[in-house]
Design an enzyme around this catalytic site. Structure first.
Site, PDB file in Angstrom:
ATOM      1  N   LYS A  21       0.823  -1.221   0.000  1.00  0.00           N
ATOM      2  CA  LYS A  21       0.000   0.000   0.000  1.00  0.00           C
ATOM      3  C   LYS A  21       0.852   1.264   0.000  1.00  0.00           C
ATOM      4  O   LYS A  21       2.014   1.251   0.381  1.00  0.00           O
ATOM      5  CB  LYS A  21      -0.970  -0.030   1.180  1.00  0.00           C
ATOM      6  CG  LYS A  21      -2.078  -1.063   0.905  1.00  0.00           C
ATOM      7  CD  LYS A  21      -3.426  -0.688   1.402  1.00  0.00           C
ATOM      8  CE  LYS A  21      -4.458  -1.646   0.829  1.00  0.00           C
ATOM      9  NZ  LYS A  21      -5.451  -2.081   1.809  1.00  0.00           N
TER      10      LYS A  21
ATOM     11  N   ARG B 133      -4.040 -10.094   4.228  1.00  0.00           N
ATOM     12  CA  ARG B 133      -4.376 -10.032   2.793  1.00  0.00           C
ATOM     13  C   ARG B 133      -3.141  -9.530   2.052  1.00  0.00           C
ATOM     14  O   ARG B 133      -2.692  -8.410   2.288  1.00  0.00           O
ATOM     15  CB  ARG B 133      -5.563  -9.089   2.591  1.00  0.00           C
ATOM     16  CG  ARG B 133      -6.038  -8.972   1.153  1.00  0.00           C
ATOM     17  CD  ARG B 133      -7.233  -8.045   1.049  1.00  0.00           C
ATOM     18  NE  ARG B 133      -7.733  -7.946  -0.305  1.00  0.00           N
ATOM     19  CZ  ARG B 133      -7.229  -7.136  -1.233  1.00  0.00           C
ATOM     20  NH1 ARG B 133      -6.214  -6.346  -0.942  1.00  0.00           N
ATOM     21  NH2 ARG B 133      -7.741  -7.114  -2.440  1.00  0.00           N
TER      22      ARG B 133
HETATM   23  N1  HH2 Z   1      -7.518  -3.477   0.133  1.00  0.00           N
HETATM   24  C1  HH2 Z   1      -7.774  -3.404  -1.180  1.00  0.00           C
HETATM   25  C2  HH2 Z   1      -8.869  -4.107  -1.723  1.00  0.00           C
HETATM   26  N2  HH2 Z   1      -9.662  -4.869  -0.943  1.00  0.00           N
HETATM   27  N3  HH2 Z   1     -10.208  -5.745   1.182  1.00  0.00           N
HETATM   28  C3  HH2 Z   1      -9.971  -5.816   2.496  1.00  0.00           C
HETATM   29  N4  HH2 Z   1     -10.756  -6.570   3.298  1.00  0.00           N
HETATM   30  N5  HH2 Z   1      -8.925  -5.148   3.079  1.00  0.00           N
HETATM   31  C4  HH2 Z   1      -8.078  -4.356   2.349  1.00  0.00           C
HETATM   32  O1  HH2 Z   1      -7.158  -3.745   2.941  1.00  0.00           O
HETATM   33  C5  HH2 Z   1      -8.318  -4.245   0.944  1.00  0.00           C
HETATM   34  C6  HH2 Z   1      -9.420  -4.964   0.386  1.00  0.00           C
HETATM   35  C7  HH2 Z   1      -6.879  -2.594  -2.065  1.00  0.00           C
HETATM   36  O2  HH2 Z   1      -5.789  -3.340  -2.536  1.00  0.00           O
HETATM   37  P1  HH2 Z   1      -5.725  -4.090  -3.960  1.00  0.00           P
HETATM   38  O3  HH2 Z   1      -6.798  -5.103  -4.104  1.00  0.00           O
HETATM   39  O4  HH2 Z   1      -4.372  -4.622  -4.157  1.00  0.00           O
HETATM   40  O5  HH2 Z   1      -5.898  -2.920  -5.011  1.00  0.00           O
HETATM   41  P2  HH2 Z   1      -7.126  -2.403  -5.866  1.00  0.00           P
HETATM   42  O6  HH2 Z   1      -8.206  -1.997  -4.940  1.00  0.00           O
HETATM   43  O7  HH2 Z   1      -6.547  -1.260  -6.648  1.00  0.00           O
HETATM   44  O8  HH2 Z   1      -7.586  -3.525  -6.744  1.00  0.00           O
END
Ligand code: HH2
Length: 281
Positions: A228, A262
């Site tokens: 992040k 995660r």
């Molecule tokens: N962070 C992201 C997406 N979903 N779900 C939970 N429960 N907790 C989190 O911290 C979380 C989440 C964001 O990260 P990422 O999926 O890598 O990126 P993007 O939202 O750009 O797809």
């Protein structure tokens, strides 16, 4: 809740033991625009192959997402989100017993995903969609309730709290009560403070330090700090260079008592978590 306590998380008829072994949720973004792996797994065959690799690398859960929630991300339609995620979930379900979660804020998408074989609904909006709780109560799916201030489009515009840890804790407690009113069993719920979702770097650090206040709510706590931008800002690293920072955050969160992590880098995170678990137990 002290470190080492077992909590059972009911996910569609499966009793998932949370703690003392850290559970790893591996990220599978089937999106063109996610902040660190956008575009890599838009091809469903590549996505399924990565999902199976996530399991082979040691993850307990494959988290399939079809809409980016990065700051400033544009929303996508339910149909588009389903077209991206459902074929991948169906194919994964046919090939693995690992838990599958659907990362969505839309009840419509969650319902189809659970019918296609998902065990868990990972809702970063914590039931903002009025029909979402019914998906969990009617199917028995696990439900992740995550805190976010604002929406992905606006959340990083000057986020403010009186006391970030108690504000997030109170929000999660209120959302759990709301879910229970809608017929979701407490045993179905896991909680997430939403690292990076409407938070400054200081807010993120305070939440990581404050994890014991969240585990005290009696449900498994999930932390998503992987790659992040706060890690990028604090260490001056682009997303591909954030592995060491991500592992440090994961280990710290684990030692503060979280049961679920995660992550993007599944193999490395599993190694780190496994060794921490061995040293601690
Ligand atoms: N962070 C992201 C997406 N979903 N779900 C939970 N429960 N907790 C989190 O911290 C979380 C989440 C964001 O990260 P990422 O999926 O890598 O990126 P993007 O939202 O750009 O797809």
């Amino acid at each position: 809740m002290s470190v080492g306590t077992h909590i059972i998380w009911n996910c569609r008829g499966r009793a998932v033991v949370c703690g003392p072994r850290t559970l790893i949720m591996g990220i599978l973004n089937v999106t063109p625009d996610s902040f660190s792996d956008g575009g890599e797994f838009v091809d469903p065959e590549k996505a399924v192959a990565r999902g199976l690799e996530i399991v082979a690398e040691g993850a307990d859960i494959i988290d399939v997402g079809g809409e980016s929630t990065r700051p400033g991300a544009a929303p996508v339609s339910p149909l588009e989100e389903m077209e991206r995620t459902i074929p991948v979930i169906e194919k994964l379900r046919a090939q693995t017993d690992a838990l599958i979660s659907i990362d969505t804020q839309k009840a419509e998408v969650a319902r189809v995903a659970v019918a296609a074989g998902a065990d868990i609904v990972n809702d970063v909006s914590a039931l903002a969609d009025p029909d979402m709780a019914a998906v969990a109560s009617e199917t028995g799916a696990g439900l992740v309730l995550m805190h976010m201030q604002g929406t992905p489009e606006t959340m990083q515009n000057d986020p403010r709290y009186d006391d970030v840890v108690s504000n997030v804790r109170n929000f999660l407690e209120e959302r759990m009560a709301f879910a229970a009113e809608q017929g979701v069993l407490p045993k179905q719920i896991a909680l997430d403070p939403g690292i990076g979702f409407g938070k400054t770097d200081e807010h993120n650090l305070a939440l990581l330090r404050g994890i014991p206040e969240l585990t005290a709510l009696g449900r498994p706590v999930l932390i998503g700090a992987s790659r992040k931008s706060f890690i990028g800002r604090l260490l001056e690293r682009i997303p591909e260079e954030r592995l060491a920072g991500s592992l440090a955050a994961a280990v710290f969160a684990k030692l503060r008592g979280v049961q679920l992590l995660r992550v993007h880098d599944v193999k490395e995170s599993c190694d780190a978590a496994k060794l921490v678990d061995m040293m601690r137990n």
